[in-house]
Design a protein around this motif. Structure first.
Motif, PDB file in Angstrom:
ATOM      1  N   ASP A 145       0.819  -1.213   0.000  1.00  0.00           N
ATOM      2  CA  ASP A 145       0.000   0.000   0.000  1.00  0.00           C
ATOM      3  C   ASP A 145       0.858   1.271   0.000  1.00  0.00           C
ATOM      4  O   ASP A 145       0.397   2.336   0.393  1.00  0.00           O
ATOM      5  CB  ASP A 145      -0.951  -0.003   1.204  1.00  0.00           C
ATOM      6  CG  ASP A 145      -0.210  -0.070   2.545  1.00  0.00           C
ATOM      7  OD1 ASP A 145       1.051  -0.147   2.528  1.00  0.00           O
ATOM      8  OD2 ASP A 145      -0.869  -0.053   3.591  1.00  0.00           O
ATOM      9  N   LEU A 146       2.101   1.156  -0.467  1.00  0.00           N
ATOM     10  CA  LEU A 146       2.975   2.332  -0.528  1.00  0.00           C
ATOM     11  C   LEU A 146       2.346   3.424  -1.386  1.00  0.00           C
ATOM     12  O   LEU A 146       2.429   4.607  -1.065  1.00  0.00           O
ATOM     13  CB  LEU A 146       4.351   1.946  -1.082  1.00  0.00           C
ATOM     14  CG  LEU A 146       5.398   3.068  -1.192  1.00  0.00           C
ATOM     15  CD1 LEU A 146       5.745   3.613   0.188  1.00  0.00           C
ATOM     16  CD2 LEU A 146       6.652   2.570  -1.897  1.00  0.00           C
ATOM     17  N   ILE A 147       1.745   3.027  -2.498  1.00  0.00           N
ATOM     18  CA  ILE A 147       0.961   3.967  -3.305  1.00  0.00           C
ATOM     19  C   ILE A 147      -0.379   3.305  -3.619  1.00  0.00           C
ATOM     20  O   ILE A 147      -0.501   2.078  -3.608  1.00  0.00           O
ATOM     21  CB  ILE A 147       1.676   4.363  -4.622  1.00  0.00           C
ATOM     22  CG1 ILE A 147       2.013   3.137  -5.464  1.00  0.00           C
ATOM     23  CG2 ILE A 147       2.916   5.180  -4.336  1.00  0.00           C
ATOM     24  CD1 ILE A 147       2.623   3.484  -6.810  1.00  0.00           C
ATOM     25  N   ALA A 148      -1.386   4.130  -3.908  1.00  0.00           N
ATOM     26  CA  ALA A 148      -2.735   3.629  -4.153  1.00  0.00           C
ATOM     27  C   ALA A 148      -2.978   3.459  -5.648  1.00  0.00           C
ATOM     28  O   ALA A 148      -2.223   3.959  -6.492  1.00  0.00           O
ATOM     29  CB  ALA A 148      -3.762   4.593  -3.556  1.00  0.00           C
ATOM     30  N   CYS A 149      -4.035   2.747  -5.975  1.00  0.00           N
ATOM     31  CA  CYS A 149      -4.471   2.683  -7.364  1.00  0.00           C
ATOM     32  C   CYS A 149      -4.780   4.103  -7.842  1.00  0.00           C
ATOM     33  O   CYS A 149      -5.385   4.895  -7.116  1.00  0.00           O
ATOM     34  CB  CYS A 149      -5.722   1.811  -7.485  1.00  0.00           C
ATOM     35  SG  CYS A 149      -5.429   0.068  -7.159  1.00  0.00           S
ATOM     36  N   GLY A 150      -4.380   4.397  -9.038  1.00  0.00           N
ATOM     37  CA  GLY A 150      -4.598   5.736  -9.571  1.00  0.00           C
ATOM     38  C   GLY A 150      -3.476   6.704  -9.254  1.00  0.00           C
ATOM     39  O   GLY A 150      -3.506   7.857  -9.688  1.00  0.00           O
ATOM     40  N   GLU A 151      -2.473   6.242  -8.504  1.00  0.00           N
ATOM     41  CA  GLU A 151      -1.314   7.077  -8.193  1.00  0.00           C
ATOM     42  C   GLU A 151      -0.078   6.543  -8.914  1.00  0.00           C
ATOM     43  O   GLU A 151      -0.022   5.377  -9.309  1.00  0.00           O
ATOM     44  CB  GLU A 151      -1.040   7.107  -6.688  1.00  0.00           C
ATOM     45  CG  GLU A 151      -2.086   7.841  -5.872  1.00  0.00           C
ATOM     46  CD  GLU A 151      -1.734   7.884  -4.398  1.00  0.00           C
ATOM     47  OE1 GLU A 151      -2.102   8.873  -3.728  1.00  0.00           O
ATOM     48  OE2 GLU A 151      -1.084   6.930  -3.916  1.00  0.00           O
ATOM     49  N   ILE A 152       0.898   7.418  -9.052  1.00  0.00           N
ATOM     50  CA  ILE A 152       2.187   7.043  -9.630  1.00  0.00           C
ATOM     51  C   ILE A 152       3.297   7.673  -8.804  1.00  0.00           C
ATOM     52  O   ILE A 152       3.222   8.847  -8.429  1.00  0.00           O
ATOM     53  CB  ILE A 152       2.292   7.480 -11.115  1.00  0.00           C
ATOM     54  CG1 ILE A 152       3.643   7.038 -11.715  1.00  0.00           C
ATOM     55  CG2 ILE A 152       2.098   8.981 -11.271  1.00  0.00           C
ATOM     56  CD1 ILE A 152       3.736   7.255 -13.225  1.00  0.00           C
ATOM     57  N   GLY A 153       4.291   6.864  -8.469  1.00  0.00           N
ATOM     58  CA  GLY A 153       5.477   7.390  -7.810  1.00  0.00           C
ATOM     59  C   GLY A 153       6.606   7.524  -8.817  1.00  0.00           C
ATOM     60  O   GLY A 153       6.633   6.822  -9.837  1.00  0.00           O
ATOM     61  N   LEU A 154       7.518   8.443  -8.558  1.00  0.00           N
ATOM     62  CA  LEU A 154       8.652   8.670  -9.444  1.00  0.00           C
ATOM     63  C   LEU A 154       9.949   8.648  -8.665  1.00  0.00           C
ATOM     64  O   LEU A 154       9.986   9.070  -7.499  1.00  0.00           O
ATOM     65  CB  LEU A 154       8.523  10.023 -10.158  1.00  0.00           C
ATOM     66  CG  LEU A 154       7.318  10.253 -11.063  1.00  0.00           C
ATOM     67  CD1 LEU A 154       7.325  11.687 -11.573  1.00  0.00           C
ATOM     68  CD2 LEU A 154       7.305   9.275 -12.223  1.00  0.00           C
ATOM     69  N   SER A 155      11.000   8.171  -9.314  1.00  0.00           N
ATOM     70  CA  SER A 155      12.318   8.366  -8.731  1.00  0.00           C
ATOM     71  C   SER A 155      12.611   9.853  -8.691  1.00  0.00           C
ATOM     72  O   SER A 155      12.005  10.646  -9.429  1.00  0.00           O
ATOM     73  CB  SER A 155      13.376   7.638  -9.561  1.00  0.00           C
ATOM     74  OG  SER A 155      13.425   8.162 -10.877  1.00  0.00           O
ATOM     75  N   MET A 156      13.533  10.255  -7.842  1.00  0.00           N
ATOM     76  CA  MET A 156      13.828  11.680  -7.692  1.00  0.00           C
ATOM     77  C   MET A 156      14.331  12.291  -8.990  1.00  0.00           C
ATOM     78  O   MET A 156      14.017  13.438  -9.314  1.00  0.00           O
ATOM     79  CB  MET A 156      14.837  11.868  -6.561  1.00  0.00           C
ATOM     80  CG  MET A 156      14.285  11.494  -5.194  1.00  0.00           C
ATOM     81  SD  MET A 156      15.529  11.465  -3.873  1.00  0.00           S
ATOM     82  CE  MET A 156      15.933  13.214  -3.766  1.00  0.00           C
ATOM     83  N   SER A 157      15.112  11.533  -9.758  1.00  0.00           N
ATOM     84  CA  SER A 157      15.612  12.059 -11.033  1.00  0.00           C
ATOM     85  C   SER A 157      14.474  12.254 -12.029  1.00  0.00           C
ATOM     86  O   SER A 157      14.438  13.247 -12.774  1.00  0.00           O
ATOM     87  CB  SER A 157      16.672  11.127 -11.613  1.00  0.00           C
ATOM     88  OG  SER A 157      16.156   9.813 -11.781  1.00  0.00           O
ATOM     89  N   ALA A 158      13.504  11.322 -12.057  1.00  0.00           N
ATOM     90  CA  ALA A 158      12.363  11.456 -12.957  1.00  0.00           C
ATOM     91  C   ALA A 158      11.492  12.628 -12.548  1.00  0.00           C
ATOM     92  O   ALA A 158      10.996  13.385 -13.398  1.00  0.00           O
ATOM     93  CB  ALA A 158      11.546  10.161 -12.971  1.00  0.00           C
ATOM     94  N   GLN A 159      11.282  12.785 -11.246  1.00  0.00           N
ATOM     95  CA  GLN A 159      10.483  13.913 -10.754  1.00  0.00           C
ATOM     96  C   GLN A 159      11.106  15.244 -11.151  1.00  0.00           C
ATOM     97  O   GLN A 159      10.418  16.169 -11.590  1.00  0.00           O
ATOM     98  CB  GLN A 159      10.344  13.825  -9.227  1.00  0.00           C
ATOM     99  CG  GLN A 159       9.550  14.948  -8.588  1.00  0.00           C
ATOM    100  CD  GLN A 159      10.393  16.171  -8.280  1.00  0.00           C
ATOM    101  OE1 GLN A 159      11.590  16.039  -7.991  1.00  0.00           O
ATOM    102  NE2 GLN A 159       9.801  17.343  -8.359  1.00  0.00           N
ATOM    103  N   ALA A 160      12.439  15.327 -11.016  1.00  0.00           N
ATOM    104  CA  ALA A 160      13.123  16.572 -11.371  1.00  0.00           C
ATOM    105  C   ALA A 160      13.024  16.842 -12.869  1.00  0.00           C
ATOM    106  O   ALA A 160      12.833  17.989 -13.289  1.00  0.00           O
ATOM    107  CB  ALA A 160      14.586  16.489 -10.938  1.00  0.00           C
ATOM    108  N   ALA A 161      13.145  15.797 -13.683  1.00  0.00           N
ATOM    109  CA  ALA A 161      13.081  15.978 -15.139  1.00  0.00           C
ATOM    110  C   ALA A 161      11.708  16.460 -15.587  1.00  0.00           C
ATOM    111  O   ALA A 161      11.590  17.222 -16.558  1.00  0.00           O
ATOM    112  CB  ALA A 161      13.435  14.670 -15.835  1.00  0.00           C
ATOM    113  N   LEU A 162      10.659  16.042 -14.881  1.00  0.00           N
ATOM    114  CA  LEU A 162       9.295  16.437 -15.240  1.00  0.00           C
ATOM    115  C   LEU A 162       8.822  17.676 -14.480  1.00  0.00           C
ATOM    116  O   LEU A 162       7.757  18.218 -14.787  1.00  0.00           O
ATOM    117  CB  LEU A 162       8.319  15.288 -14.968  1.00  0.00           C
ATOM    118  CG  LEU A 162       8.428  14.062 -15.878  1.00  0.00           C
ATOM    119  CD1 LEU A 162       7.517  12.949 -15.373  1.00  0.00           C
ATOM    120  CD2 LEU A 162       8.096  14.412 -17.318  1.00  0.00           C
ATOM    121  N   SER A 163       9.596  18.104 -13.468  1.00  0.00           N
ATOM    122  CA  SER A 163       9.176  19.206 -12.579  1.00  0.00           C
ATOM    123  C   SER A 163       7.806  18.922 -11.992  1.00  0.00           C
ATOM    124  O   SER A 163       6.960  19.817 -11.850  1.00  0.00           O
ATOM    125  CB  SER A 163       9.163  20.543 -13.333  1.00  0.00           C
ATOM    126  OG  SER A 163      10.458  20.916 -13.715  1.00  0.00           O
TER     127      SER A 163
END
Length: 499
Positions: A60-78
């Motif tokens: 249950d780290l993330i729910a259905c309908g959610e997406i987690g990103l690595s820190m590098s991916a998050q930074a690339a997408l802002s």
């Protein structure tokens, strides 16, 4: 294909440069799009897009309908928490067929390298694809035309600087010799003589410190292109990490994957070095090849081959190259690791009485060669000119001025944990293992831990007494110090011959 949208949830997971998307196993996108672990997906957010590798969460780290990103991916997408991220399966990459052809030993044409470098620089290759390409280039020696084409392709996918003047000087060492930190000294001398020297440097690949790692101890190196141009305009030279610029961007991605592999083939080495020089606008480059039994280049035959490739590829791409083959039988200076090497650089620039003589001599020789190569002084007078500029402190003044222009100067710090290793017998130091020195420094935490590394107290051919200090280990954590001590138990650095 119509893109589904998921809500971004911040996880704070660091995967270095690898772009990773975390999806719940019961997510509707996972089911409907046929996505599973290791699937490559295209993500779009804030009018930016990347390609990421899927990791599936069975909790249950993330729910259905959610997406987690690595820190590098998050930074690339802002991406910000709560924002929608569109997701779809990534399109197939035609260039992978070219990469596979190289794995099987086929020669690649220029258009193949163009396609591969374009996809790598755009972040479309997973680390495993990049690793496969690097391995294929190392296993099946590329011919001169392939290295020339690879170099050109790496330049073409990024920016290309122009300085409106000639000559534009540069210098590079192929590496493999611990502590050989001549570049900051050479830049200070050459730019103090009025030459333009916009120095971009990489971080360590197989060594415990690269030039960017060392200079970063003393001044910021993550400059933008605009800031780099300003510093060069004001001071004539700079010390900039190439990864902070868009110069040969594929090279930085290749380096990040090559580092854990400790893989540095001749073809990739030449393309990496020369693509950065060309993109940075250099016209005249002096390249140092240390040659020694435990250096990166082991013998004269290998050095001659590498010199031939460097000069041929450089000429084909409009670069003037002068290669210097130097003695690589022992480390240079006393410090190995970012802060310790920075300390040695400062001692030479400040002309302190205990400055490492070998580091000083190497830097002066290379600076002199570059001054002559750029015709700043007549042939045969480069060493004398370089020595004068160093001894009258003009180089030290220039170094400080460049640092101030880049954001300020600071003194290197010292590691909180130190351990002295003593000789267990008397005799003469017959050999020094450069590779083990580098390995030990990395076990101590270098280059990530800036103050970690070794401080050498003896040199090759020195006579030592039993119980005399040989070197001091520097670490920032007890665990890393323990790793290093355990390594030393079975991997001696020096061969001491009884006399």
């Amino acid at each position: 294909m119509q893109q589904a949208a998921l809500i971004y949830k911040e996880l704070g997971i660091d995967t270095l440069q690898e772009y990773v998307a975390f999806l719940q196993e019961d997510c509707h996108v996972v089911r409907s799009e046929g996505i599973e672990a290791q699937t490559r997906v295209e993500l779009v957010c804030n009018q930016r897009s990347i390609v990421a590798t899927v990791h599936v969460i069975h909790s249950d780290l993330i729910a259905c309908g959610e997406i987690g990103l690595s820190m590098s991916a998050q930074a690339a997408l802002s991406a910000e928490p709560g924002e929608k991220i569109e997701i779809s399966q990534a399109p197939a990459l035609d260039s992978l067929s070219q990469m596979r052809a190289k794995i099987f030993g086929h020669r690649l044409e220029r258009n193949a390298f163009d396609a591969i470098m374009k996809d790598i620089s755009a972040g479309r290759y997973a680390n495993i694809h990049i690793a496969a390409f690097l391995t294929a280039m190392a296993a099946h020696r590329a011919n001169l035309q392939e290295v020339t084409d690879l170099t050109s392709s790496m330049v073409d996918v990024g920016e290309h600087l122009s300085w409106g003047t000639t000559p534009v000087a540069d210098k590079h060492c192929v590496g493999g010799l611990p502590g050989n930190r001549t570049t900051p000294i050479v830049v200070a001398i050459v730019s103090a003589c009025g030459l333009t020297m916009p120095k971009t440097s990489s971080r360590a690949i197989t060594s415990p410190a690269g030039t960017a790692d060392v200079v970063e101890v003393m001044t910021p190196v993550n400059l933008s292109v605009e800031d780099m141009k300003r510093v060069v305009r004001e001071q004539g030279g700079c010390f900039v990490w190439g990864g902070s610029l868009a110069l040969s961007p594929a090279d930085d991605l290749l380096i990040r994957v090559a580092r854990p592999l400790e893989l540095d083939s001749d073809a990739q080495l030449v393309a990496s070095v020369l693509s950065k020089k060309i993109a940075a606008g250099a016209t005249h480059v002096v390249i140092d090849i240390p040659v020694g039994p435990t250096a990166k280049v082991r013998n004269r035959e290998q050095a001659n081959h590498l010199e031939n490739v460097l000069t041929h590829v450089g000429f084909a791409n409009g670069l003037n190259i002068r290669v210097i083959q130097s003695n690589g039988s022992a480390p240079v200076g006393r410090g190995i690791g970012p802060a310790l090497e920075a300390r040695d650089v400062l001692k030479v620039l400040r002309c302190e009485h205990d400055a490492p003589a070998d580091l000083r001599e190497r830097a002066l020789r290379l600076a002199g060669e570059l001054l002559e190569f750029c015709q700043t002084v007549p042939a045969g007078q480069g060493l004398e000119k370089a020595t004068d500029v160093l001894d009258n402190k003009a180089a030290w003044s220039k170094f400080k001025a460049i640092c101030q222009a880049q954001g300020g100067f600071k003194e290197p710090e010292v590691a909180p944990i130190q351990y002295v290793v003593h000789a267990n017998q008397a005799g003469r130091i017959k050999t020094v293992d450069n590779r083990r020195l580098s390995r030990l420094a990395k076990l101590l935490g270098a280059p990530e831990a800036k103050t970690a590394g070794l401080d050498l107290h003896v040199n090759l051919n020195d006579h030592v007494e039993s119980g005399q200090p040989l070197f001091t280990l520097h670490a920032q954590a007890d665990g890393e110090m323990d790793y290093a001590k355990n390594y030393l138990d079975t991997h001696p650095l020096f061969l001491i011959e009884a006399v």
